[in-house]
Design a protein around this motif. Structure first.
Motif, PDB file in Angstrom:
ATOM      1  N   UNK A  96     -12.872 -12.216   2.440  1.00  0.00           N
ATOM      2  CA  UNK A  96     -12.764 -13.717   2.535  1.00  0.00           C
ATOM      3  C   UNK A  96     -13.421 -14.505   1.681  1.00  0.00           C
ATOM      4  N   UNK A  97     -12.934 -15.785   1.434  1.00  0.00           N
ATOM      5  CA  UNK A  97     -13.835 -16.613   0.387  1.00  0.00           C
ATOM      6  C   UNK A  97     -14.616 -17.246   1.116  1.00  0.00           C
ATOM      7  N   UNK A  98     -15.983 -17.413   0.567  1.00  0.00           N
ATOM      8  CA  UNK A  98     -17.143 -17.964   1.046  1.00  0.00           C
ATOM      9  C   UNK A  98     -17.202 -19.372   0.403  1.00  0.00           C
ATOM     10  N   UNK A  99     -16.907 -20.398   1.337  1.00  0.00           N
ATOM     11  CA  UNK A  99     -16.984 -21.790   0.673  1.00  0.00           C
ATOM     12  C   UNK A  99     -18.305 -22.538   0.835  1.00  0.00           C
ATOM     13  N   UNK A 100     -19.046 -23.053  -0.069  1.00  0.00           N
ATOM     14  CA  UNK A 100     -20.247 -23.651  -0.023  1.00  0.00           C
ATOM     15  C   UNK A 100     -20.038 -25.050  -0.681  1.00  0.00           C
ATOM     16  N   UNK A 101     -20.670 -25.905  -0.030  1.00  0.00           N
ATOM     17  CA  UNK A 101     -20.619 -27.318  -0.385  1.00  0.00           C
ATOM     18  C   UNK A 101     -22.058 -27.846  -0.959  1.00  0.00           C
ATOM     19  N   UNK A 102     -22.461 -28.317  -1.873  1.00  0.00           N
ATOM     20  CA  UNK A 102     -23.680 -28.668  -2.498  1.00  0.00           C
ATOM     21  C   UNK A 102     -23.477 -30.160  -2.730  1.00  0.00           C
ATOM     22  N   UNK A 126     -15.566 -13.180  -3.231  1.00  0.00           N
ATOM     23  CA  UNK A 126     -14.944 -14.335  -3.492  1.00  0.00           C
ATOM     24  C   UNK A 126     -15.811 -15.671  -2.969  1.00  0.00           C
ATOM     25  N   UNK A 127     -16.234 -16.570  -4.164  1.00  0.00           N
ATOM     26  CA  UNK A 127     -16.958 -17.805  -3.708  1.00  0.00           C
ATOM     27  C   UNK A 127     -16.552 -18.961  -4.308  1.00  0.00           C
ATOM     28  N   UNK A 128     -16.577 -20.161  -3.411  1.00  0.00           N
ATOM     29  CA  UNK A 128     -15.859 -21.073  -4.145  1.00  0.00           C
ATOM     30  C   UNK A 128     -17.166 -22.292  -3.813  1.00  0.00           C
ATOM     31  N   UNK A 129     -17.619 -22.692  -4.852  1.00  0.00           N
ATOM     32  CA  UNK A 129     -18.497 -23.873  -4.643  1.00  0.00           C
ATOM     33  C   UNK A 129     -17.942 -25.138  -4.880  1.00  0.00           C
ATOM     34  N   UNK A 130     -18.404 -26.230  -4.090  1.00  0.00           N
ATOM     35  CA  UNK A 130     -18.052 -27.476  -4.392  1.00  0.00           C
ATOM     36  C   UNK A 130     -19.177 -28.308  -4.303  1.00  0.00           C
ATOM     37  N   UNK A 131     -19.135 -29.109  -5.446  1.00  0.00           N
ATOM     38  CA  UNK A 131     -20.453 -30.086  -5.698  1.00  0.00           C
ATOM     39  C   UNK A 131     -20.138 -31.699  -5.708  1.00  0.00           C
ATOM     40  N   UNK A 132     -21.103 -32.376  -5.138  1.00  0.00           N
ATOM     41  CA  UNK A 132     -20.716 -33.829  -5.348  1.00  0.00           C
ATOM     42  C   UNK A 132     -21.925 -34.374  -5.441  1.00  0.00           C
ATOM     43  N   UNK A 133     -22.007 -35.655  -6.373  1.00  0.00           N
ATOM     44  CA  UNK A 133     -23.112 -36.344  -6.596  1.00  0.00           C
ATOM     45  C   UNK A 133     -22.503 -37.758  -7.099  1.00  0.00           C
ATOM     46  N   UNK A 134     -23.400 -38.563  -7.039  1.00  0.00           N
ATOM     47  CA  UNK A 134     -23.092 -39.937  -7.501  1.00  0.00           C
ATOM     48  C   UNK A 134     -23.422 -40.315  -9.027  1.00  0.00           C
ATOM     49  N   UNK A 135     -23.909 -39.302  -9.603  1.00  0.00           N
ATOM     50  CA  UNK A 135     -24.326 -39.454 -11.098  1.00  0.00           C
ATOM     51  C   UNK A 135     -23.018 -38.864 -11.674  1.00  0.00           C
ATOM     52  N   UNK A 136     -22.549 -39.795 -12.286  1.00  0.00           N
ATOM     53  CA  UNK A 136     -21.116 -39.186 -13.053  1.00  0.00           C
ATOM     54  C   UNK A 136     -21.535 -38.171 -14.341  1.00  0.00           C
ATOM     55  N   UNK A 148     -19.106 -21.680 -18.415  1.00  0.00           N
ATOM     56  CA  UNK A 148     -19.951 -20.372 -18.910  1.00  0.00           C
ATOM     57  C   UNK A 148     -20.368 -19.389 -17.987  1.00  0.00           C
ATOM     58  N   UNK A 149     -20.286 -19.705 -16.645  1.00  0.00           N
ATOM     59  CA  UNK A 149     -21.020 -19.030 -15.695  1.00  0.00           C
ATOM     60  C   UNK A 149     -20.516 -17.560 -15.820  1.00  0.00           C
ATOM     61  N   UNK A 150     -19.234 -17.237 -15.725  1.00  0.00           N
ATOM     62  CA  UNK A 150     -18.589 -15.984 -15.552  1.00  0.00           C
ATOM     63  C   UNK A 150     -19.132 -15.203 -16.748  1.00  0.00           C
ATOM     64  N   UNK A 151     -19.290 -15.864 -17.841  1.00  0.00           N
ATOM     65  CA  UNK A 151     -19.444 -15.054 -19.059  1.00  0.00           C
ATOM     66  C   UNK A 151     -21.015 -14.563 -19.032  1.00  0.00           C
ATOM     67  N   UNK A 156     -21.395  -5.441 -13.815  1.00  0.00           N
ATOM     68  CA  UNK A 156     -21.057  -5.066 -12.265  1.00  0.00           C
ATOM     69  C   UNK A 156     -20.402  -6.278 -11.573  1.00  0.00           C
ATOM     70  N   UNK A 157     -20.851  -7.333 -11.929  1.00  0.00           N
ATOM     71  CA  UNK A 157     -20.535  -8.678 -11.182  1.00  0.00           C
ATOM     72  C   UNK A 157     -19.109  -9.102 -11.855  1.00  0.00           C
ATOM     73  N   UNK A 158     -18.615  -8.728 -12.832  1.00  0.00           N
ATOM     74  CA  UNK A 158     -17.681  -9.259 -13.438  1.00  0.00           C
ATOM     75  C   UNK A 158     -16.067  -9.375 -12.832  1.00  0.00           C
ATOM     76  N   UNK A 159     -15.911  -8.723 -11.770  1.00  0.00           N
ATOM     77  CA  UNK A 159     -14.789  -8.902 -10.917  1.00  0.00           C
ATOM     78  C   UNK A 159     -14.803  -9.783  -9.851  1.00  0.00           C
ATOM     79  N   UNK A 160     -16.019 -10.387  -9.712  1.00  0.00           N
ATOM     80  CA  UNK A 160     -16.038 -11.333  -8.610  1.00  0.00           C
ATOM     81  C   UNK A 160     -15.404 -12.565  -8.991  1.00  0.00           C
ATOM     82  N   UNK A 161     -14.564 -13.207  -7.909  1.00  0.00           N
ATOM     83  CA  UNK A 161     -13.752 -14.508  -8.079  1.00  0.00           C
ATOM     84  C   UNK A 161     -14.625 -15.794  -7.628  1.00  0.00           C
TER      85      UNK A 161
END
Length: 296
Positions: A96-102, A126-136, A148-151, A156-161
């Motif tokens: 399952x995909x873990x959905x996080x909102x920051x 599987x992790x999806x992170x959504x972030x919102x902020x008023x500071x464009x 650059x996060x994945x790189x 051992x964590x390279x196969x994570x989605x």
């Protein structure tokens, strides 16, 4: 003399800038309290997060070093409690995909730390992170750095989605940009004391959370101690000794635990853990405090 100044200033704030967020207030009284909060909110300098956008990921920056130090403590704590409450088994964490909102993600410091903790210490695949902020400008930094996060992950964590989605948006209009009942974990760190309408933010959080989802937050209690530490010592010391810019916070915008508990319960969310904390006083934190002072 300093003690007298602190006492007089706090007495003034307690009498004139100490809003009542009780849910039992009449509509007339609630309107008065909202007007008071709006007046204080105008005194908060929320522009600093755009003006200092180039410093979000500089560990030695006077602007962001403290945020990095706090993140070392907050991210593991948030994910530990959130994972325990969600109770996903090994199969769910794998499939399952873990959905996080920051909310109020800024330049993405906490966002990336949350994802790393999720895939490394808690074995979510599987992790999806959504972030919102008023500071464009901060959102642009978060978008660029997350590419650059994945790189940067160990082999051992390279196969994570992992997916990051950042957008400029107002927490008070959360449901306009986030699908209702779509998020497993909502995080609000150093945010609730900055927003104009805390009640609306918490109401929106309850709407975007999936049934059984979890809301984790970090904010500042409205007490004499918080005035002394977060306002007087942090923002008002003369001769360049302050560690935060003036008007980073307004004491009256701080929120009491009882107020948060009342707001959450009014929106069908039950608080199961509420803890005060402070960062460990180690070399990293001391360096961060020194960097945040104008004298270093």
């Amino acid at each position: 003399a300093v003690g007298i100044r602190v006492g007089l200033r706090f007495s003034y704030l307690w009498k004139n800038c100490n809003p009542d967020r009780s849910q039992s207030l009449s509509e007339t009284e609630k309107k008065k309290q909202r007007e008071l909060i709006a007046k204080m909110w105008e005194g908060v300098d929320n522009e600093i997060y755009d003006k200092n956008s180039h410093e979000w990921w500089l560990l030695s920056s006077s602007f962001s070093s403290g945020l990095h130090a706090m993140t070392r403590m907050r991210a593991p704590y948030f994910l530990e409690h959130a994972s325990k409450y969600l109770g996903w088994d090994d199969t769910q964490r794998k499939e399952q995909e873990l959905n996080i909102l920051d909310i109020g993600c800024g330049g993405g410091i906490l966002a990336e730390a949350l994802v790393l903790s999720a895939i490394d210490k808690h074995q979510y695949k599987k992790v999806k992170l959504q972030g919102i902020d008023l500071a464009g400008a901060a959102i642009q930094v978060a978008q660029a750095h997350s590419q650059q996060f994945h790189y940067s992950l160990p082999h051992e964590l390279q196969d994570c989605d992992v997916k990051f989605e950042f957008q400029k948006a107002d927490a008070c209009s959360l449901c306009e940009v986030i699908t209702e009942s779509s998020v497993d974990i909502v995080v609000a760190a150093d945010v609730l004391e900055h927003v104009l309408d805390v009640e609306e933010v918490i109401k929106s959080v309850s709407r975007v959370l999936k049934p059984g989802g979890i809301f984790v937050f970090d904010t500042i209690n409205r007490t004499f101690e918080s005035y002394l530490l977060s306002i007087f010592l942090a923002q008002e010391l003369p001769f360049g000794l302050s560690v935060l810019p003036s008007h980073t916070h307004e004491w009256g915008m701080f929120i009491k635990p009882t107020e948060l508990e009342s707001l959450c319960e009014a929106n069908q969310m039950k608080i199961f853990a509420l803890h005060g904390f402070r960062p460990k006083c180690d070399a990293v934190l001391l360096r961060a405090l020194l960097c945040r002072s104008k004298i270093h």
